[in-house]
Design a protein around this motif. Sequence first.
Motif, PDB file in Angstrom:
ATOM      1  N   ILE A   1       0.843  -1.200   0.000  1.00 40.21           N
ATOM      2  CA  ILE A   1       0.000   0.000   0.000  1.00 40.21           C
ATOM      3  C   ILE A   1       0.879   1.250   0.000  1.00 40.21           C
ATOM      4  O   ILE A   1       0.644   2.194  -0.775  1.00 40.21           O
ATOM      5  N   PHE A   2       1.884   1.280   0.854  1.00 36.43           N
ATOM      6  CA  PHE A   2       2.790   2.431   0.931  1.00 36.43           C
ATOM      7  C   PHE A   2       3.440   2.689  -0.428  1.00 36.43           C
ATOM      8  O   PHE A   2       3.477   3.831  -0.909  1.00 36.43           O
ATOM      9  N   THR A   3       3.958   1.642  -1.047  1.00 36.37           N
ATOM     10  CA  THR A   3       4.660   1.787  -2.321  1.00 36.37           C
ATOM     11  C   THR A   3       3.741   2.308  -3.412  1.00 36.37           C
ATOM     12  O   THR A   3       4.108   3.214  -4.179  1.00 36.37           O
ATOM     13  N   ASP A   4       2.527   1.745  -3.510  1.00 37.99           N
ATOM     14  CA  ASP A   4       1.582   2.196  -4.544  1.00 37.99           C
ATOM     15  C   ASP A   4       1.201   3.662  -4.355  1.00 37.99           C
ATOM     16  O   ASP A   4       1.129   4.434  -5.327  1.00 37.99           O
ATOM     17  N   LEU A   5       0.934   4.065  -3.118  1.00 41.37           N
ATOM     18  CA  LEU A   5       0.544   5.458  -2.866  1.00 41.37           C
ATOM     19  C   LEU A   5       1.711   6.416  -3.136  1.00 41.37           C
ATOM     20  O   LEU A   5       1.508   7.517  -3.675  1.00 41.37           O
ATOM     21  N   MET A   6       2.916   6.023  -2.784  1.00 39.16           N
ATOM     22  CA  MET A   6       4.074   6.879  -3.052  1.00 39.16           C
ATOM     23  C   MET A   6       4.293   7.036  -4.556  1.00 39.16           C
ATOM     24  O   MET A   6       4.579   8.141  -5.047  1.00 39.16           O
ATOM     25  N   GLN A   7       4.167   5.952  -5.301  1.00 45.59           N
ATOM     26  CA  GLN A   7       4.413   6.016  -6.736  1.00 45.59           C
ATOM     27  C   GLN A   7       3.359   6.843  -7.453  1.00 45.59           C
ATOM     28  O   GLN A   7       3.662   7.567  -8.405  1.00 45.59           O
ATOM     29  N   LEU A   8       2.106   6.760  -6.981  1.00 45.94           N
ATOM     30  CA  LEU A   8       1.031   7.484  -7.650  1.00 45.94           C
ATOM     31  C   LEU A   8       0.991   8.954  -7.236  1.00 45.94           C
ATOM     32  O   LEU A   8       1.046   9.856  -8.074  1.00 45.94           O
ATOM     33  N   ALA A   9       0.851   9.200  -5.929  1.00 49.23           N
ATOM     34  CA  ALA A   9       0.601  10.550  -5.441  1.00 49.23           C
ATOM     35  C   ALA A   9       1.872  11.349  -5.172  1.00 49.23           C
ATOM     36  O   ALA A   9       1.830  12.574  -5.144  1.00 49.23           O
ATOM     37  N   LYS A  10       2.978  10.637  -4.946  1.00 43.05           N
ATOM     38  CA  LYS A  10       4.246  11.296  -4.588  1.00 43.05           C
ATOM     39  C   LYS A  10       4.034  12.331  -3.477  1.00 43.05           C
ATOM     40  O   LYS A  10       4.422  13.511  -3.616  1.00 43.05           O
ATOM     41  N   PRO A  11       3.421  11.930  -2.380  1.00 41.98           N
ATOM     42  CA  PRO A  11       3.162  12.883  -1.300  1.00 41.98           C
ATOM     43  C   PRO A  11       4.451  13.316  -0.618  1.00 41.98           C
ATOM     44  O   PRO A  11       5.448  12.588  -0.602  1.00 41.98           O
ATOM     45  N   GLU A  12       4.394  14.487  -0.025  1.00 46.70           N
ATOM     46  CA  GLU A  12       5.529  14.978   0.751  1.00 46.70           C
ATOM     47  C   GLU A  12       5.695  14.161   2.022  1.00 46.70           C
ATOM     48  O   GLU A  12       6.820  13.905   2.466  1.00 46.70           O
ATOM     49  N   GLU A  13       4.562  13.737   2.591  1.00 50.25           N
ATOM     50  CA  GLU A  13       4.563  12.912   3.797  1.00 50.25           C
ATOM     51  C   GLU A  13       3.545  11.794   3.611  1.00 50.25           C
ATOM     52  O   GLU A  13       2.482  12.004   3.027  1.00 50.25           O
TER      53      GLU A  13
END
Length: 277
Positions: A230-242
Amino acid sequence: MAHRPDTLEHAPLGRDSAYPEQYDAGLLYPIPRAANRAPLGIDDDKLPFVGEDEWHAFEVSWLNGRGKPIVAVARFRLPANSPNLIESKSWKLYLNSLNQTRFASREDVQRTLLRDLAAAAGGSVSVELLGVDDSELVPQRLPGECLDDLDIDVSDYTPSAAHLAVGEVIVEETLYSHLLKSNCPVTGQPDWGSVLIRYKGPKIDREGLLRYLIGYRQHQDFHEHCVEHIFTDLMQLAKPEELLVLARYVRRGGLDISPWRATPGLTPPSPLRLARQ
């Protein structure tokens, strides 16, 4: 600590196992994290997150020096950068091997647990022994906004990042769902849980996020790897600051597991336990 193969082939999970009557640290079965991280593009030597696997064990007992039983609830924390996770049934068998073992003191039990678990995990761990009436064990609620009342159509029950979408507005919010379910990769037994997502970045479409989380419903993997997925997918898609992803899985076999992964600087609300745990 006995050397173990890098597979689940010989793990006690899914097998009939006699409960030990003597203390045996060799019951612990470490599983390297690297094999499950590789398909997600995660390099063990350069992790994209910090985090821990927090365990609560409710079947912890030993004998004092005079043979009187002592009971406790144990809280364990394994850092995400430890080389190994520990297979849950082996952990249960190991803890039950303490039942008829005499220890001079509570501190002696804690030292034994620290030594054995650190050897299995391949790194430092923390161990707390709590009383069964300890206030830290009182159930609480997840902070943030719940996604579960969204009225959505769902037809896909395998994880797919295609359900995720983001907008242009930058937000900082905490969302959660109690609809997380995955399955044990060995036995296929259901693992029920709640998941919290805290992020600062492009606004994530909530309906798509809920569909994505429900997509783990037929997915077979360990709790820890589901959170990293879940962490990896969200980071790759949204590229959030946090970003913080925390799962609180329902207790099974006297153990509950609550992994979290986050960008450096974020930590989860703690201590935090839910009613289903």
